[in-house]
Design a protein around this motif. Structure first.
Motif, PDB file in Angstrom:
ATOM      1  N   ILE A  52       0.889  -1.158   0.000  1.00 57.95           N
ATOM      2  CA  ILE A  52       0.000   0.000   0.000  1.00 57.95           C
ATOM      3  C   ILE A  52       0.923   1.204   0.000  1.00 57.95           C
ATOM      4  CG2 ILE A  52      -1.643   1.392   1.306  1.00 57.95           C
ATOM      5  CD1 ILE A  52      -2.882  -1.159   2.321  1.00 57.95           C
ATOM      6  N   MET A  53       0.773   2.032  -1.003  1.00 59.19           N
ATOM      7  CA  MET A  53       1.647   3.195  -1.120  1.00 59.19           C
ATOM      8  C   MET A  53       0.797   4.459  -1.100  1.00 59.19           C
ATOM      9  SD  MET A  53       4.178   1.714  -4.028  1.00 59.19           S
ATOM     10  CE  MET A  53       2.922   0.727  -4.820  1.00 59.19           C
ATOM     11  N   ILE A  54       1.097   5.351  -0.181  1.00 63.85           N
ATOM     12  CA  ILE A  54       0.450   6.658  -0.117  1.00 63.85           C
ATOM     13  C   ILE A  54       1.575   7.682  -0.126  1.00 63.85           C
ATOM     14  CG2 ILE A  54      -1.032   8.196   1.200  1.00 63.85           C
ATOM     15  CD1 ILE A  54      -2.280   5.705   2.486  1.00 63.85           C
ATOM     16  N   LYS A  55       1.548   8.588  -1.053  1.00 60.63           N
ATOM     17  CA  LYS A  55       2.650   9.522  -1.218  1.00 60.63           C
ATOM     18  C   LYS A  55       2.117  10.922  -1.439  1.00 60.63           C
ATOM     19  CE  LYS A  55       6.642  10.341  -4.244  1.00 60.63           C
ATOM     20  NZ  LYS A  55       6.358  11.713  -4.563  1.00 60.63           N
ATOM     21  N   ALA A  56       2.682  11.876  -0.723  1.00 62.16           N
ATOM     22  CA  ALA A  56       2.363  13.282  -0.972  1.00 62.16           C
ATOM     23  C   ALA A  56       3.098  13.724  -2.231  1.00 62.16           C
ATOM     24  CB  ALA A  56       2.788  14.134   0.217  1.00 62.16           C
ATOM     25  N   GLY A  57       2.639  14.808  -2.835  1.00 57.57           N
ATOM     26  CA  GLY A  57       3.217  15.291  -4.085  1.00 57.57           C
ATOM     27  C   GLY A  57       4.597  15.898  -3.903  1.00 57.57           C
ATOM     28  N   ASP A  58       5.396  15.846  -4.961  1.00 55.23           N
ATOM     29  CA  ASP A  58       6.721  16.444  -4.971  1.00 55.23           C
ATOM     30  C   ASP A  58       6.608  17.931  -5.281  1.00 55.23           C
ATOM     31  OD1 ASP A  58       7.883  13.940  -4.603  1.00 55.23           O
ATOM     32  OD2 ASP A  58       8.024  13.576  -6.763  1.00 55.23           O
ATOM     33  N   GLY A  59       7.490  18.727  -4.699  1.00 58.58           N
ATOM     34  CA  GLY A  59       7.609  20.137  -5.065  1.00 58.58           C
ATOM     35  C   GLY A  59       8.732  20.249  -6.065  1.00 58.58           C
ATOM     36  N   THR A  60       8.421  20.329  -7.331  1.00 58.52           N
ATOM     37  CA  THR A  60       9.440  20.221  -8.370  1.00 58.52           C
ATOM     38  C   THR A  60      10.019  21.553  -8.832  1.00 58.52           C
ATOM     39  OG1 THR A  60       7.747  20.211 -10.084  1.00 58.52           O
ATOM     40  CG2 THR A  60       8.458  18.068  -9.226  1.00 58.52           C
ATOM     41  N   ASN A  61       9.524  22.661  -8.304  1.00 61.00           N
ATOM     42  CA  ASN A  61      10.069  23.960  -8.697  1.00 61.00           C
ATOM     43  C   ASN A  61      11.453  24.122  -8.088  1.00 61.00           C
ATOM     44  OD1 ASN A  61      10.682  26.865  -8.570  1.00 61.00           O
ATOM     45  ND2 ASN A  61       8.629  27.065  -9.448  1.00 61.00           N
ATOM     46  N   THR A  62      12.441  24.478  -8.894  1.00 58.63           N
ATOM     47  CA  THR A  62      13.820  24.597  -8.402  1.00 58.63           C
ATOM     48  C   THR A  62      14.024  25.820  -7.518  1.00 58.63           C
ATOM     49  OG1 THR A  62      14.456  25.749 -10.420  1.00 58.63           O
ATOM     50  CG2 THR A  62      14.778  23.361 -10.371  1.00 58.63           C
ATOM     51  N   GLY A  69      12.545  27.117  -4.497  1.00 59.66           N
ATOM     52  CA  GLY A  69      11.671  27.014  -3.323  1.00 59.66           C
ATOM     53  C   GLY A  69      10.639  25.913  -3.367  1.00 59.66           C
ATOM     54  N   GLY A  70      10.785  24.907  -4.210  1.00 59.58           N
ATOM     55  CA  GLY A  70       9.839  23.804  -4.234  1.00 59.58           C
ATOM     56  C   GLY A  70       9.977  22.949  -2.982  1.00 59.58           C
ATOM     57  N   ALA A  71       8.877  22.454  -2.477  1.00 61.64           N
ATOM     58  CA  ALA A  71       8.892  21.594  -1.295  1.00 61.64           C
ATOM     59  C   ALA A  71       7.863  20.487  -1.482  1.00 61.64           C
ATOM     60  CB  ALA A  71       8.579  22.399  -0.037  1.00 61.64           C
ATOM     61  N   GLY A  72       8.148  19.339  -0.932  1.00 60.22           N
ATOM     62  CA  GLY A  72       7.205  18.230  -1.011  1.00 60.22           C
ATOM     63  C   GLY A  72       5.951  18.504  -0.199  1.00 60.22           C
ATOM     64  N   GLY A  73       4.865  17.878  -0.596  1.00 59.77           N
ATOM     65  CA  GLY A  73       3.599  18.050   0.114  1.00 59.77           C
ATOM     66  C   GLY A  73       3.637  17.385   1.477  1.00 59.77           C
ATOM     67  N   ASP A  74       2.860  17.930   2.395  1.00 59.99           N
ATOM     68  CA  ASP A  74       2.781  17.367   3.741  1.00 59.99           C
ATOM     69  C   ASP A  74       1.950  16.090   3.731  1.00 59.99           C
ATOM     70  OD1 ASP A  74       4.248  19.435   4.929  1.00 59.99           O
ATOM     71  OD2 ASP A  74       2.468  20.687   5.107  1.00 59.99           O
ATOM     72  N   PHE A  75       2.174  15.250   4.726  1.00 60.13           N
ATOM     73  CA  PHE A  75       1.438  14.007   4.890  1.00 60.13           C
ATOM     74  C   PHE A  75       0.806  14.035   6.274  1.00 60.13           C
ATOM     75  CE2 PHE A  75       0.933   9.548   5.954  1.00 60.13           C
ATOM     76  CZ  PHE A  75       0.429   9.028   4.770  1.00 60.13           C
ATOM     77  N   PHE A  76      -0.498  13.974   6.338  1.00 55.66           N
ATOM     78  CA  PHE A  76      -1.205  14.055   7.612  1.00 55.66           C
ATOM     79  C   PHE A  76      -2.000  12.780   7.849  1.00 55.66           C
ATOM     80  CE2 PHE A  76      -0.909  18.392   6.032  1.00 55.66           C
ATOM     81  CZ  PHE A  76      -0.411  19.070   7.133  1.00 55.66           C
ATOM     82  N   ILE A  77      -2.018  12.332   9.078  1.00 50.42           N
ATOM     83  CA  ILE A  77      -2.896  11.246   9.498  1.00 50.42           C
ATOM     84  C   ILE A  77      -3.623  11.746  10.733  1.00 50.42           C
ATOM     85  CG2 ILE A  77      -3.054   8.902  10.395  1.00 50.42           C
ATOM     86  CD1 ILE A  77      -0.509   8.240   8.884  1.00 50.42           C
ATOM     87  N   PHE A  78      -4.942  11.712  10.692  1.00 51.23           N
ATOM     88  CA  PHE A  78      -5.741  12.186  11.811  1.00 51.23           C
ATOM     89  C   PHE A  78      -6.593  11.052  12.356  1.00 51.23           C
ATOM     90  CE2 PHE A  78      -5.127  15.862   9.074  1.00 51.23           C
ATOM     91  CZ  PHE A  78      -4.674  16.800   9.974  1.00 51.23           C
ATOM     92  N   GLY A  79      -6.633  10.931  13.640  1.00 50.32           N
ATOM     93  CA  GLY A  79      -7.556  10.019  14.282  1.00 50.32           C
ATOM     94  C   GLY A  79      -8.828  10.787  14.625  1.00 50.32           C
ATOM     95  N   GLY A  80      -9.924  10.094  14.781  1.00 54.25           N
ATOM     96  CA  GLY A  80     -11.183  10.749  15.141  1.00 54.25           C
ATOM     97  C   GLY A  80     -11.150  11.278  16.564  1.00 54.25           C
TER      98      GLY A  80
END
Length: 162
Positions: free
Chosen positions: A122-132, A134-145
């Motif tokens: 099972i692969m879950i991946k945030a997006g890459d920030g590809t701009n040279t 100041g590009g940054a990868g997307g955050d990954f959040f997991i929230f419990g109820g």
């Protein structure tokens, strides 16, 4: 104008625009970008919402002039295991993917019964920030109820065979 396909389509100079659920001037149907499913004369179709059962593969392709290529599924929950919200939905388009369940959500990968092989990932991946600049990868959040007792529980379970 008329409020139904049958009265609209029988009137000279009028056409029923199924996508807008509205009666419009016949000439307007050629210039309105959001008017699809046009009925110029009876008979009107019984419904503009199709129920389609697919056995096999489903390919949804957008058209440059007509649009489309998106998937949206929504409906009421009709199971005893549903929660109060009572609705389920799935939306997938060029900018958004959202799944909501009226009950529990389960995501599972395939098992393997072959010797010397592992089950599927099972692969879950945030997006890459590809701009040279100041590009940054997307955050990954997991929230419990949230519980009414104020506790938030998130469990990470990893099973390793040594």
């Amino acid at each position: 104008m008329h409020s139904s396909c049958s009265t609209c389509a029988t009137t000279n100079g009028c056409a029923w625009c199924g996508s807008l659920d509205a009666c419009v001037a016949t000439t307007d149907t050629y210039v309105m970008a959001d008017c699809f499913g046009v009925v110029f004369e009876p008979p009107c179709p019984p419904s503009y919402v199709q129920t389609t059962t697919v056995e096999g593969n489903l390919i949804v392709l957008g058209d440059a002039s007509l649009g489309g290529g998106n998937i949206h599924v929504e409906g009421p929950c009709n199971d005893d295991g549903c929660r109060e919200s009572g609705l389920h939905s799935l939306t997938l388009d060029g900018s958004f993917f959202d799944v909501k369940s009226a009950g529990p959500v389960s995501i599972s990968a395939g098992n393997s019964d072959r010797g010397e092989s592992q089950g599927s990932e099972i692969m879950i991946k945030a997006g890459d920030g590809t701009n040279t600049v100041g590009g940054a990868g997307g955050d990954f959040f997991i929230f419990g109820g949230q519980g009414s007792g104020g506790k938030l529980r998130i469990h990470f379970i990893s099973i390793f065979n040594v």
